[in-house]
Scaffold this active site. Structure first.
Site, PDB file in Angstrom:
ATOM      1  N   HIS A 292      -7.689   9.300  -1.628  1.00  0.00           N
ATOM      2  CA  HIS A 292      -7.278   9.627  -0.604  1.00  0.00           C
ATOM      3  C   HIS A 292      -7.582  10.374   0.251  1.00  0.00           C
ATOM      4  O   HIS A 292      -8.130   9.030   1.713  1.00  0.00           O
ATOM      5  CB  HIS A 292      -5.499  10.247  -0.863  1.00  0.00           C
ATOM      6  CG  HIS A 292      -4.105   9.964   0.395  1.00  0.00           C
ATOM      7  ND1 HIS A 292      -2.768   9.840  -0.197  1.00  0.00           N
ATOM      8  CD2 HIS A 292      -4.496   9.394   1.763  1.00  0.00           C
ATOM      9  CE1 HIS A 292      -2.607   9.186   0.566  1.00  0.00           C
ATOM     10  NE2 HIS A 292      -3.316   8.957   1.621  1.00  0.00           N
TER      11      HIS A 292
ATOM     12  N   ASP B 132       0.655  -1.394  -0.299  1.00  0.00           N
ATOM     13  CA  ASP B 132      -0.170   0.004   0.049  1.00  0.00           C
ATOM     14  C   ASP B 132       1.335   0.825   0.094  1.00  0.00           C
ATOM     15  O   ASP B 132       1.390   1.589   1.059  1.00  0.00           O
ATOM     16  CB  ASP B 132      -1.033  -0.364   1.205  1.00  0.00           C
ATOM     17  CG  ASP B 132      -2.129   1.085   0.844  1.00  0.00           C
ATOM     18  OD1 ASP B 132      -3.318   0.900   0.927  1.00  0.00           O
ATOM     19  OD2 ASP B 132      -1.890   2.136   1.750  1.00  0.00           O
TER      20      ASP B 132
ATOM     21  N   TYR C 175       3.363   9.569  -0.835  1.00  0.00           N
ATOM     22  CA  TYR C 175       4.199   9.513   0.719  1.00  0.00           C
ATOM     23  C   TYR C 175       6.053   8.851  -0.302  1.00  0.00           C
ATOM     24  O   TYR C 175       7.039   8.404   0.218  1.00  0.00           O
ATOM     25  CB  TYR C 175       4.084   7.201   0.406  1.00  0.00           C
ATOM     26  CG  TYR C 175       2.846   6.980   0.991  1.00  0.00           C
ATOM     27  CD1 TYR C 175       1.992   8.228   2.228  1.00  0.00           C
ATOM     28  CD2 TYR C 175       1.964   6.109   1.465  1.00  0.00           C
ATOM     29  CE1 TYR C 175       0.431   7.943   2.345  1.00  0.00           C
ATOM     30  CE2 TYR C 175       1.266   5.742   2.257  1.00  0.00           C
ATOM     31  CZ  TYR C 175       0.722   6.131   2.287  1.00  0.00           C
ATOM     32  OH  TYR C 175      -0.655   6.063   3.290  1.00  0.00           O
TER      33      TYR C 175
ATOM     34  N   LYS D 277      -2.948   5.753  -4.513  1.00  0.00           N
ATOM     35  CA  LYS D 277      -3.804   6.823  -4.383  1.00  0.00           C
ATOM     36  C   LYS D 277      -3.330   8.296  -4.752  1.00  0.00           C
ATOM     37  O   LYS D 277      -2.271   8.589  -4.568  1.00  0.00           O
ATOM     38  CB  LYS D 277      -3.913   6.879  -2.272  1.00  0.00           C
ATOM     39  CG  LYS D 277      -3.511   6.000  -1.285  1.00  0.00           C
ATOM     40  CD  LYS D 277      -4.009   6.106  -0.210  1.00  0.00           C
ATOM     41  CE  LYS D 277      -3.828   4.911   0.458  1.00  0.00           C
ATOM     42  NZ  LYS D 277      -2.261   4.696   0.689  1.00  0.00           N
TER      43      LYS D 277
HETATM   44  N1  NAP Z   1      -4.956   6.087   3.640  1.00  0.00           N
HETATM   45  C1  NAP Z   1      -4.787   6.756   4.721  1.00  0.00           C
HETATM   46  O1  NAP Z   1      -5.367   8.218   5.028  1.00  0.00           O
HETATM   47  C2  NAP Z   1      -3.449   6.760   4.978  1.00  0.00           C
HETATM   48  C3  NAP Z   1      -2.957   6.939   6.637  1.00  0.00           C
HETATM   49  C4  NAP Z   1      -2.103   6.529   7.485  1.00  0.00           C
HETATM   50  C5  NAP Z   1      -1.741   5.049   7.129  1.00  0.00           C
HETATM   51  N2  NAP Z   1      -2.421   5.068   5.053  1.00  0.00           N
HETATM   52  C6  NAP Z   1      -1.267   3.149   5.327  1.00  0.00           C
HETATM   53  O2  NAP Z   1      -1.824   2.644   6.438  1.00  0.00           O
HETATM   54  C7  NAP Z   1      -0.762   1.943   7.035  1.00  0.00           C
HETATM   55  C8  NAP Z   1       0.239   1.561   8.136  1.00  0.00           C
HETATM   56  O3  NAP Z   1      -0.771   2.491   9.588  1.00  0.00           O
HETATM   57  P1  NAP Z   1       0.550   3.682   9.911  1.00  0.00           P
HETATM   58  O4  NAP Z   1       2.005   3.528   9.394  1.00  0.00           O
HETATM   59  O5  NAP Z   1       0.389   5.292  10.590  1.00  0.00           O
HETATM   60  O6  NAP Z   1       0.346   2.969  11.201  1.00  0.00           O
HETATM   61  P2  NAP Z   1       0.883   1.136  11.659  1.00  0.00           P
HETATM   62  O7  NAP Z   1       0.809   0.976  10.620  1.00  0.00           O
HETATM   63  O8  NAP Z   1      -0.183   1.069  12.726  1.00  0.00           O
HETATM   64  O9  NAP Z   1       2.073   1.010  12.779  1.00  0.00           O
HETATM   65  C9  NAP Z   1       3.454   1.370  12.260  1.00  0.00           C
HETATM   66  C10 NAP Z   1       4.436   1.709  13.259  1.00  0.00           C
HETATM   67  O10 NAP Z   1       3.638   0.618  14.284  1.00  0.00           O
HETATM   68  C11 NAP Z   1       5.772   0.137  14.153  1.00  0.00           C
HETATM   69  N3  NAP Z   1       5.337  -1.619  14.954  1.00  0.00           N
HETATM   70  C12 NAP Z   1       4.974  -2.315  13.114  1.00  0.00           C
HETATM   71  N4  NAP Z   1       5.128  -3.059  13.948  1.00  0.00           N
HETATM   72  C13 NAP Z   1       5.076  -3.373  14.989  1.00  0.00           C
HETATM   73  C14 NAP Z   1       5.153  -4.447  16.115  1.00  0.00           C
HETATM   74  N5  NAP Z   1       5.084  -5.746  15.006  1.00  0.00           N
HETATM   75  N6  NAP Z   1       4.914  -4.275  18.124  1.00  0.00           N
HETATM   76  C15 NAP Z   1       5.664  -3.296  17.974  1.00  0.00           C
HETATM   77  N7  NAP Z   1       5.521  -2.284  16.884  1.00  0.00           N
HETATM   78  C16 NAP Z   1       5.340  -1.995  15.816  1.00  0.00           C
HETATM   79  C17 NAP Z   1       6.203   0.691  13.299  1.00  0.00           C
HETATM   80  O11 NAP Z   1       7.910   0.889  14.010  1.00  0.00           O
HETATM   81  P3  NAP Z   1       8.951   0.748  12.665  1.00  0.00           P
HETATM   82  O12 NAP Z   1       8.281   0.605  11.457  1.00  0.00           O
HETATM   83  O13 NAP Z   1       9.893   1.161  12.914  1.00  0.00           O
HETATM   84  O14 NAP Z   1       9.154  -1.112  12.725  1.00  0.00           O
HETATM   85  C18 NAP Z   1       5.447   1.970  13.475  1.00  0.00           C
HETATM   86  O15 NAP Z   1       5.775   2.882  13.673  1.00  0.00           O
HETATM   87  C19 NAP Z   1       0.795   3.153   6.034  1.00  0.00           C
HETATM   88  O16 NAP Z   1       2.200   2.858   6.137  1.00  0.00           O
HETATM   89  C20 NAP Z   1      -0.342   3.567   5.118  1.00  0.00           C
HETATM   90  O17 NAP Z   1       0.206   2.186   4.239  1.00  0.00           O
HETATM   91  C21 NAP Z   1      -2.648   5.258   5.175  1.00  0.00           C
END
Ligand code: NAP
Length: 277
Positions: free
Chosen positions: A107, A44, A49, A74
């Protein structure tokens, strides 16, 4: 890996890798490669990004055939409007260096612009032309979805929104399930914040011999919600996909549902009006 069949019969993995805030270049390349090696089949990304080029390169250079990988990107807020959306899609495709995208999402609805219906019609054209295998939206609330359903001919295949134990979005999920719109959770791990150390989660994790992150991802999946956890850490990339070998009980699901406090980590879709990040 579990797959779901979208409302247009295209199959999508229920779990994928998110790459928001993953640095372009070797970090993104290595992260996507690690995920593909670990068995991930959905990546994704998004124009905003600024890592589509590295995502595309990792996919093109991997041993996994392109047709086995589900690629989402997106349309950024600046490019609402029919012609603008068509051009933004071509620009994303160029940066990815791919022939097609599996899923193209708007998005944010940007309701103050009043252009998401017109924008979605451009996505419908891309779909009819076979440049995308499915189209959908992100951060759309019920009222935005209703406008799309009333004014357009294709029901979105996916709505990607913020969901985690502190923001369970039950009403929006129920609405989407009624229209066969697959809900996909962004920040499924609450960006690594408090939900991961909540005693309700850590107790359930200890009981199953799983990590808190695995329990949260399992909770999403058992609610019918697809997930795209982000990590640049190889051990966590592997950990986050090991969620298909255990089941939470009804009581455990209810206990996690009970943590909801409608707490967003990101913008409220009705307030979001940012063009630049
Ligand atoms: N459509 C939208 O508006 C929108 C908005 C935000 C995000 N997104 C998408 O959703 C994806 C995920 O959301 P996100 O990146 O905001 O947050 P997330 O996946 O909820 O959390 C990522 C964070 O958690 C840590 N983490 C990952 N696996 C872990 C584990 N097993 N144990 C402990 N910590 C862990 C990561 O650290 P490390 O990387 O340091 O390991 C990072 O700091 C994004 O990358 C993006 O593709 C979309």
């Amino acid at each position: 890996m579990e797959w779901t069949t979208l409302n247009n019969d295209v199959n999508m993995p229920m779990l994928g890798l998110g790459v928001y805030k993953v640095e372009d270049g070797s970090v993104t390349f290595d992260t996507v490669k690690a995920a593909l090696d670990a068995g991930y089949r959905l990546i994704d990304t998004a124009a905003i990004y600024q890592n589509e080029e590295s995502v595309g390169r990792a996919i093109r250079e991997s041993n996994v055939p392109r047709e086995e990988i589900f690629v989402t990107t997106k349309l950024w807020n600046e490019f609402h409007g029919f012609d603008e959306a068509l051009q933004a899609f071509e620009d994303s495709l160029d940066r990815l260096g791919l022939d097609y995208v599996d899923l193209f999402l708007i998005h944010w609805p940007m309701p103050r612009f009043g252009k998401f219906v017109e924008t979605y019609k451009a996505l419908e054209q891309l779909y009819e032309e076979g440049k995308v295998r499915a189209i959908g939206v992100s951060n759309f609330e019920v009222s935005h979805l209703e406008q799309i359903i009333q004014s357009c001919s294709i029901v979105p295949a996916v709505n990607q929104v913020e969901i985690h134990p502190y923001l369970s979005q039950k009403e929006l999920i129920a609405f989407c399930q009624r229209y066969d719109i697959q809900i996909q959770a962004w920040s499924p791990l609450m960006k690594g914040r408090e939900a991961l150390t909540d005693p309700v989660i850590t107790d359930i994790a200890a009981r199953h011999g799983k990590s808190p992150a695995q329990v949260i991802l399992r909770w999403h999946l058992q609610n019918g919600v697809a997930v795209i956890p982000k990590s640049v850490t190889p051990s966590r990339i592997q950990e986050n996909i090991q969620v298909f070998d255990f089941t939470l009980t009804k009581e455990e699901m209810a206990a996690i549902d009970g943590l909801n406090r409608n707490e967003r980590t990101g913008s409220d879709p009705n307030e979001m009006h940012k063009i630049h990040y």
